[in-house]
Design a protein around this motif. Structure first.
Motif, PDB file in Angstrom:
ATOM      1  N   GLU A   1       0.815  -1.215   0.000  1.00  0.00           N
ATOM      2  CA  GLU A   1       0.000   0.000   0.000  1.00  0.00           C
ATOM      3  C   GLU A   1       0.851   1.268   0.000  1.00  0.00           C
ATOM      4  N   LYS A   2       1.876   1.322   0.824  1.00  0.00           N
ATOM      5  CA  LYS A   2       2.634   2.557   1.017  1.00  0.00           C
ATOM      6  C   LYS A   2       3.850   2.695   0.099  1.00  0.00           C
ATOM      7  N   PHE A   3       4.571   1.605  -0.108  1.00  0.00           N
ATOM      8  CA  PHE A   3       5.800   1.686  -0.893  1.00  0.00           C
ATOM      9  C   PHE A   3       5.596   1.259  -2.344  1.00  0.00           C
ATOM     10  N   GLY A   4       4.569   0.462  -2.590  1.00  0.00           N
ATOM     11  CA  GLY A   4       4.333  -0.071  -3.931  1.00  0.00           C
ATOM     12  C   GLY A   4       4.226   0.988  -4.998  1.00  0.00           C
ATOM     13  N   ILE A   5       3.418   1.997  -4.775  1.00  0.00           N
ATOM     14  CA  ILE A   5       3.211   3.041  -5.781  1.00  0.00           C
ATOM     15  C   ILE A   5       4.499   3.822  -6.040  1.00  0.00           C
ATOM     16  N   ILE A   6       5.288   4.056  -4.991  1.00  0.00           N
ATOM     17  CA  ILE A   6       6.555   4.780  -5.138  1.00  0.00           C
ATOM     18  C   ILE A   6       7.515   3.980  -6.019  1.00  0.00           C
ATOM     19  N   ILE A   7       7.621   2.688  -5.737  1.00  0.00           N
ATOM     20  CA  ILE A   7       8.529   1.816  -6.497  1.00  0.00           C
ATOM     21  C   ILE A   7       8.036   1.656  -7.936  1.00  0.00           C
ATOM     22  N   LYS A   8       6.736   1.462  -8.111  1.00  0.00           N
ATOM     23  CA  LYS A   8       6.189   1.300  -9.467  1.00  0.00           C
ATOM     24  C   LYS A   8       6.405   2.557 -10.304  1.00  0.00           C
ATOM     25  N   ASN A   9       6.262   3.721  -9.700  1.00  0.00           N
ATOM     26  CA  ASN A   9       6.518   4.967 -10.435  1.00  0.00           C
ATOM     27  C   ASN A   9       7.970   5.041 -10.904  1.00  0.00           C
ATOM     28  N   LYS A  10       8.899   4.601 -10.064  1.00  0.00           N
ATOM     29  CA  LYS A  10      10.319   4.630 -10.435  1.00  0.00           C
ATOM     30  C   LYS A  10      10.592   3.598 -11.529  1.00  0.00           C
ATOM     31  N   ILE A  11       9.958   2.451 -11.444  1.00  0.00           N
ATOM     32  CA  ILE A  11      10.098   1.438 -12.507  1.00  0.00           C
ATOM     33  C   ILE A  11       9.622   2.023 -13.837  1.00  0.00           C
ATOM     34  N   GLU A  12       8.475   2.691 -13.821  1.00  0.00           N
ATOM     35  CA  GLU A  12       7.947   3.326 -15.042  1.00  0.00           C
ATOM     36  C   GLU A  12       8.935   4.341 -15.593  1.00  0.00           C
ATOM     37  N   GLU A  13       9.529   5.124 -14.705  1.00  0.00           N
ATOM     38  CA  GLU A  13      10.519   6.121 -15.131  1.00  0.00           C
ATOM     39  C   GLU A  13      11.705   5.447 -15.824  1.00  0.00           C
ATOM     40  N   PHE A  14      12.209   4.351 -15.239  1.00  0.00           N
ATOM     41  CA  PHE A  14      13.333   3.625 -15.845  1.00  0.00           C
ATOM     42  C   PHE A  14      12.933   3.001 -17.182  1.00  0.00           C
ATOM     43  N   LYS A  15      11.680   2.557 -17.290  1.00  0.00           N
ATOM     44  CA  LYS A  15      11.209   1.997 -18.555  1.00  0.00           C
ATOM     45  C   LYS A  15      11.151   3.076 -19.632  1.00  0.00           C
ATOM     46  N   ILE A  16      10.639   4.236 -19.288  1.00  0.00           N
ATOM     47  CA  ILE A  16      10.541   5.347 -20.241  1.00  0.00           C
ATOM     48  C   ILE A  16      11.930   5.760 -20.729  1.00  0.00           C
ATOM     49  N   LYS A  17      12.907   5.752 -19.814  1.00  0.00           N
ATOM     50  CA  LYS A  17      14.285   6.107 -20.187  1.00  0.00           C
ATOM     51  C   LYS A  17      14.969   5.006 -20.986  1.00  0.00           C
TER      52      LYS A  17
ATOM     53  N   ASP B   1       9.100  -4.766 -22.186  1.00  0.00           N
ATOM     54  CA  ASP B   1       8.224  -5.860 -22.587  1.00  0.00           C
ATOM     55  C   ASP B   1       7.632  -6.617 -21.402  1.00  0.00           C
ATOM     56  N   ILE B   2       7.947  -6.185 -20.182  1.00  0.00           N
ATOM     57  CA  ILE B   2       7.411  -6.816 -18.973  1.00  0.00           C
ATOM     58  C   ILE B   2       6.592  -5.768 -18.229  1.00  0.00           C
ATOM     59  N   LYS B   3       5.385  -6.141 -17.836  1.00  0.00           N
ATOM     60  CA  LYS B   3       4.509  -5.200 -17.132  1.00  0.00           C
ATOM     61  C   LYS B   3       5.159  -4.746 -15.821  1.00  0.00           C
ATOM     62  N   THR B   4       4.897  -3.498 -15.487  1.00  0.00           N
ATOM     63  CA  THR B   4       5.445  -2.901 -14.269  1.00  0.00           C
ATOM     64  C   THR B   4       5.073  -3.706 -13.026  1.00  0.00           C
ATOM     65  N   ASP B   5       3.837  -4.184 -12.952  1.00  0.00           N
ATOM     66  CA  ASP B   5       3.414  -4.981 -11.789  1.00  0.00           C
ATOM     67  C   ASP B   5       4.273  -6.231 -11.626  1.00  0.00           C
ATOM     68  N   PHE B   6       4.644  -6.870 -12.744  1.00  0.00           N
ATOM     69  CA  PHE B   6       5.473  -8.072 -12.680  1.00  0.00           C
ATOM     70  C   PHE B   6       6.887  -7.742 -12.217  1.00  0.00           C
TER      71      PHE B   6
ATOM     72  N   SER C   1      18.263  -9.831 -15.746  1.00  0.00           N
ATOM     73  CA  SER C   1      16.860 -10.086 -16.061  1.00  0.00           C
ATOM     74  C   SER C   1      16.077  -8.845 -16.476  1.00  0.00           C
ATOM     75  N   LEU C   2      16.513  -7.661 -16.031  1.00  0.00           N
ATOM     76  CA  LEU C   2      15.723  -6.468 -16.291  1.00  0.00           C
ATOM     77  C   LEU C   2      16.343  -5.442 -17.248  1.00  0.00           C
ATOM     78  N   LYS C   3      17.664  -5.382 -17.300  1.00  0.00           N
ATOM     79  CA  LYS C   3      18.285  -4.330 -18.121  1.00  0.00           C
ATOM     80  C   LYS C   3      18.222  -4.672 -19.606  1.00  0.00           C
ATOM     81  N   ASN C   4      18.100  -3.641 -20.410  1.00  0.00           N
ATOM     82  CA  ASN C   4      18.060  -3.815 -21.866  1.00  0.00           C
ATOM     83  C   ASN C   4      19.428  -4.151 -22.442  1.00  0.00           C
ATOM     84  N   ASP C   5      20.481  -3.635 -21.828  1.00  0.00           N
ATOM     85  CA  ASP C   5      21.822  -3.734 -22.441  1.00  0.00           C
ATOM     86  C   ASP C   5      22.803  -4.548 -21.614  1.00  0.00           C
TER      87      ASP C   5
END
Length: 194
Positions: free
Chosen positions: A127-143, A149-154, A189-193
């Motif tokens: 509830e408290k940390f999930g949204i903060i971490i997911k927002n940062k994951i989205e930021e890293f994906k955008i960059k 190709d993997i959903k942020t929730d996963f 597992s997560l980085k593109n390069d």
């Protein structure tokens, strides 16, 4: 003559109750947590405390919530200041913490022996940390720093699982070894390069 307590006085005592309870919990853990000592120190009656919190376990859960809440803003600020995925690992490598010593000093392991408390910690984390971490994951994906190709929730669930594993392994292995091994796993597992 009957004593009359103001609402403000009771609120200050409840705050004192939380502060002392936090110390008691960190120093003694759940098993040796002395609820009566905490109540007495705060200057409240047992009736007042039990009316508000129902029982010892509910109060311990509220204290844990109070503890977690103290870390939400600093955690958010820490992640806001991180500009790249690599900085996360640079930060973790830079920590010089002896987790074995911490586990020896603070009896936090018994937090995980009570399933109701463990369930609360888990749900409150999401509830408290999930949204903060997911927002940062989205930021890293955008960059383009991590896979798109993997959903942020996963990715969030994967990182959460890894974090729990790190916690378990820190009681057996040195901090640097654990972080180094997991950074290789996460990067591969997560980085593109990678």
């Amino acid at each position: 003559m009957k004593k009359h307590y103001s609402k403000k006085s009771t609120e200050k005592k409840i705050e004192k109750l939380y502060n002392f309870s936090r110390s008691e919990l960190i120093e003694n853990g759940i098993q040796k947590y002395n609820f009566e000592k905490v109540i007495k120190y705060a200057g409240l009656s047992k009736a007042t405390v039990y009316k508000k919190f129902k029982n010892r376990k509910n109060f311990i859960i509220e204290t844990i919530k109070f503890l977690i809440d103290d870390y939400i803003e600093p955690f958010k600020k820490l992640l806001d200041d991180v500009e790249s995925f690599d900085e996360v690992f640079d930060f973790l490598y830079g920590l010089n913490i002896d987790f074995k010593e911490i586990l020896d000093i603070y009896p936090i392991e018994d937090l995980f022996s009570d399933f109701e408390i463990l369930d609360f910690i888990n749900n409150y984390y999401y509830e408290k940390f999930g949204i903060i971490i997911k927002n940062k994951i989205e930021e890293f994906k955008i960059k383009g720093e991590i896979r798109n190709d993997i959903k942020t929730d996963f990715i969030f669930e994967y990182i959460t699982s890894v974090t729990k594993s790190i916690g378990n392994l820190l009681s057996k292995y040195e901090y640097k070894e654990v972080i180094e091994s997991f950074s290789i796993l996460i990067n591969s597992s997560l980085k593109n390069d990678f």
